[in-house]
Design a protein around this motif. Structure first.
Motif, PDB file in Angstrom:
ATOM      1  N   GLN A 146       0.846  -1.197   0.000  1.00 33.34           N
ATOM      2  CA  GLN A 146       0.000   0.000   0.000  1.00 33.34           C
ATOM      3  C   GLN A 146       0.883   1.248   0.000  1.00 33.34           C
ATOM      4  N   VAL A 147       0.606   2.145  -0.946  1.00 36.16           N
ATOM      5  CA  VAL A 147       1.374   3.382  -1.062  1.00 36.16           C
ATOM      6  C   VAL A 147       0.466   4.526  -1.491  1.00 36.16           C
ATOM      7  N   GLU A 148       0.909   5.724  -1.203  1.00 37.89           N
ATOM      8  CA  GLU A 148       0.252   6.917  -1.748  1.00 37.89           C
ATOM      9  C   GLU A 148       0.411   6.904  -3.270  1.00 37.89           C
ATOM     10  N   TYR A 149      -0.695   7.108  -3.985  1.00 38.10           N
ATOM     11  CA  TYR A 149      -0.628   7.090  -5.457  1.00 38.10           C
ATOM     12  C   TYR A 149      -1.790   7.917  -5.998  1.00 38.10           C
ATOM     13  N   HIS A 150      -1.456   8.977  -6.705  1.00 33.15           N
ATOM     14  CA  HIS A 150      -2.452   9.858  -7.313  1.00 33.15           C
ATOM     15  C   HIS A 150      -1.741  10.648  -8.404  1.00 33.15           C
ATOM     16  N   PRO A 151      -2.438  11.460  -9.189  1.00 32.74           N
ATOM     17  CA  PRO A 151      -1.764  12.138 -10.315  1.00 32.74           C
ATOM     18  C   PRO A 151      -0.572  13.001  -9.912  1.00 32.74           C
ATOM     19  N   LEU A 152      -0.571  13.532  -8.695  1.00 37.15           N
ATOM     20  CA  LEU A 152       0.533  14.384  -8.256  1.00 37.15           C
ATOM     21  C   LEU A 152       1.687  13.598  -7.644  1.00 37.15           C
ATOM     22  N   PHE A 153       1.500  12.318  -7.429  1.00 36.66           N
ATOM     23  CA  PHE A 153       2.566  11.477  -6.881  1.00 36.66           C
ATOM     24  C   PHE A 153       2.401  10.074  -7.439  1.00 36.66           C
ATOM     25  N   GLN A 154       3.297   9.707  -8.345  1.00 42.58           N
ATOM     26  CA  GLN A 154       3.159   8.454  -9.084  1.00 42.58           C
ATOM     27  C   GLN A 154       4.426   7.606  -8.912  1.00 42.58           C
ATOM     28  N   PRO A 155       4.484   6.765  -7.890  1.00 42.65           N
ATOM     29  CA  PRO A 155       5.672   5.931  -7.664  1.00 42.65           C
ATOM     30  C   PRO A 155       5.689   4.710  -8.593  1.00 42.65           C
ATOM     31  N   VAL A 156       6.052   4.963  -9.828  1.00 40.89           N
ATOM     32  CA  VAL A 156       5.990   3.935 -10.865  1.00 40.89           C
ATOM     33  C   VAL A 156       6.911   2.764 -10.537  1.00 40.89           C
ATOM     34  N   ASP A 157       8.008   3.016  -9.840  1.00 39.96           N
ATOM     35  CA  ASP A 157       8.947   1.927  -9.545  1.00 39.96           C
ATOM     36  C   ASP A 157       8.323   0.858  -8.660  1.00 39.96           C
ATOM     37  N   VAL A 158       7.538   1.271  -7.665  1.00 38.78           N
ATOM     38  CA  VAL A 158       6.919   0.263  -6.803  1.00 38.78           C
ATOM     39  C   VAL A 158       5.771  -0.445  -7.522  1.00 38.78           C
ATOM     40  N   LEU A 159       5.118   0.246  -8.455  1.00 40.39           N
ATOM     41  CA  LEU A 159       4.097  -0.420  -9.268  1.00 40.39           C
ATOM     42  C   LEU A 159       4.730  -1.515 -10.123  1.00 40.39           C
ATOM     43  N   GLU A 160       5.867  -1.229 -10.715  1.00 43.05           N
ATOM     44  CA  GLU A 160       6.546  -2.236 -11.530  1.00 43.05           C
ATOM     45  C   GLU A 160       6.942  -3.438 -10.678  1.00 43.05           C
ATOM     46  N   HIS A 161       7.401  -3.183  -9.458  1.00 42.46           N
ATOM     47  CA  HIS A 161       7.762  -4.286  -8.567  1.00 42.46           C
ATOM     48  C   HIS A 161       6.536  -5.149  -8.269  1.00 42.46           C
ATOM     49  N   ALA A 162       5.402  -4.499  -8.022  1.00 47.45           N
ATOM     50  CA  ALA A 162       4.170  -5.245  -7.745  1.00 47.45           C
ATOM     51  C   ALA A 162       3.784  -6.116  -8.934  1.00 47.45           C
ATOM     52  N   ARG A 163       3.873  -5.553 -10.121  1.00 52.57           N
ATOM     53  CA  ARG A 163       3.526  -6.325 -11.311  1.00 52.57           C
ATOM     54  C   ARG A 163       4.472  -7.497 -11.520  1.00 52.57           C
ATOM     55  N   GLU A 164       5.746  -7.236 -11.367  1.00 51.43           N
ATOM     56  CA  GLU A 164       6.742  -8.289 -11.580  1.00 51.43           C
ATOM     57  C   GLU A 164       6.575  -9.429 -10.582  1.00 51.43           C
ATOM     58  N   ASN A 165       6.103  -9.107  -9.378  1.00 54.87           N
ATOM     59  CA  ASN A 165       5.978 -10.111  -8.324  1.00 54.87           C
ATOM     60  C   ASN A 165       4.531 -10.530  -8.067  1.00 54.87           C
ATOM     61  N   GLU A 166       3.629 -10.025  -8.873  1.00 56.50           N
ATOM     62  CA  GLU A 166       2.236 -10.487  -8.922  1.00 56.50           C
ATOM     63  C   GLU A 166       1.492 -10.340  -7.602  1.00 56.50           C
ATOM     64  N   TYR A 167       1.630  -9.161  -6.996  1.00 57.53           N
ATOM     65  CA  TYR A 167       0.782  -8.818  -5.856  1.00 57.53           C
ATOM     66  C   TYR A 167       0.134  -7.463  -6.152  1.00 57.53           C
ATOM     67  N   PRO A 168      -1.027  -7.164  -5.560  1.00 54.08           N
ATOM     68  CA  PRO A 168      -1.700  -5.894  -5.852  1.00 54.08           C
ATOM     69  C   PRO A 168      -1.021  -4.709  -5.186  1.00 54.08           C
ATOM     70  N   LEU A 169      -1.008  -3.580  -5.891  1.00 54.52           N
ATOM     71  CA  LEU A 169      -0.598  -2.311  -5.311  1.00 54.52           C
ATOM     72  C   LEU A 169      -1.868  -1.590  -4.880  1.00 54.52           C
ATOM     73  N   VAL A 170      -1.959  -1.244  -3.613  1.00 55.73           N
ATOM     74  CA  VAL A 170      -3.139  -0.583  -3.060  1.00 55.73           C
ATOM     75  C   VAL A 170      -2.846   0.908  -2.959  1.00 55.73           C
ATOM     76  N   ALA A 171      -3.555   1.702  -3.733  1.00 60.29           N
ATOM     77  CA  ALA A 171      -3.301   3.143  -3.813  1.00 60.29           C
ATOM     78  C   ALA A 171      -4.137   3.889  -2.785  1.00 60.29           C
ATOM     79  N   TYR A 172      -3.451   4.524  -1.817  1.00 67.20           N
ATOM     80  CA  TYR A 172      -4.209   5.352  -0.876  1.00 67.20           C
ATOM     81  C   TYR A 172      -4.096   6.817  -1.265  1.00 67.20           C
TER      82      TYR A 172
END
Length: 254
Positions: A146-172
């Motif tokens: 779970q990470v902060e994720y919105h148009p003003l803050f987009q941590p693409v690196d952790v999203l890629e990690h989630a995809r590569e390791n097949e777990y959901p990224l929960v955007a707060y």
């Protein structure tokens, strides 16, 4: 862990009826935390609802000062009591700071998972390097991050990690903590689509593979509007416009 595209973030919610209403509207993922001080409210709302317990993912988080092994077990038991539950579906390390030591903290979460006290181990506000360390220590797979994720803050690196390791990224904080209406690209798309900036933010996130989101809402109107936002579909150009928004505003840094 399979999570609905939109859940309910409960930080600041103090009325159990809001939780019950959310469940009535169709929410099936409730996210709270020890530090929010409202696990009892979430538990009461769940108890008032006619939705079967097994249909709802209940998530909470162990705060940073309680991440020593003994404290993890003790405070998780306290969370269960406040929630009025026998088990927690998803238990997060809230932040990897203060008492957090991977080699000591994470085995305590594994033990709770092995016992069936929790359904999955979640991580929150981790960097990619911290995720890699955690993955090496944990016996259980990472159930969600779970990470902060919105148009003003987009941590693409952790999203890629989630995809590569097949777990959901929960955007707060998907609505940028009330600032969705200040983002030019979002506002322009909302006007042309005859919808709200908030809906555009939610659809933009929902369109990202591997991302689910947990906006906070208190009124039935807003609860329903957030779910209804998923009926909207943005085209590729619109999604890319929001992707290109300058990403400098982390609203909840460490």
């Amino acid at each position: 862990m399979q999570l609905p595209p939109i859940g309910l973030g409960t930080m600041g919610i103090e009325d159990a009826e809001t939780i019950a209403t959310a469940l009535e509207c169709g929410y099936r993922h409730l996210d709270t935390a020890q530090v929010y001080g409202n696990e009892d409210v979430v538990g009461e709302g769940l108890a008032r609802s006619t939705v079967p317990r097994e249909d709802v993912v209940v998530a909470t988080k162990v705060w940073a000062d309680s991440l020593a092994p003994g404290s993890v077990r003790e405070t998780t038991a306290e969370s269960l009591e406040r929630l009025g539950l026998d088990g927690i579906d998803l238990l997060y390390v809230h932040r990897p700071i203060e008492a957090y030591e991977p080699d000591r903290t994470l085995p305590a979460f594994d033990e709770l998972c092995d016992e069936g006290t929790i359904g999955g181990v979640g991580l929150s506000n981790f960097s990619v390097a911290e995720l890699e360390t955690a993955a090496d220590v944990l016996e259980a797979p990472i159930a969600a991050h779970q990470v902060e994720y919105h148009p003003l803050f987009q941590p693409v690196d952790v999203l890629e990690h989630a995809r590569e390791n097949e777990y959901p990224l929960v955007a707060y904080s998907p609505l940028a903590n009330g600032r969705a209406g200040e983002i030019d690209a979002v506002v322009d798309i909302a006007r042309r689509r005859e919808t709200s900036p908030e809906a555009v933010c939610l659809v933009w996130l929902a369109a990202k593979d591997g991302v689910v989101t947990i906006p906070k809402a208190s009124s039935r109107e807003h609860l329903e509007a957030n779910l209804e936002a998923l009926e909207l579909e943005l085209d590729v150009d619109e999604l890319e416009r929001i992707d290109a928004v300058e990403r400098t505003e982390e609203l909840f840094p460490e």
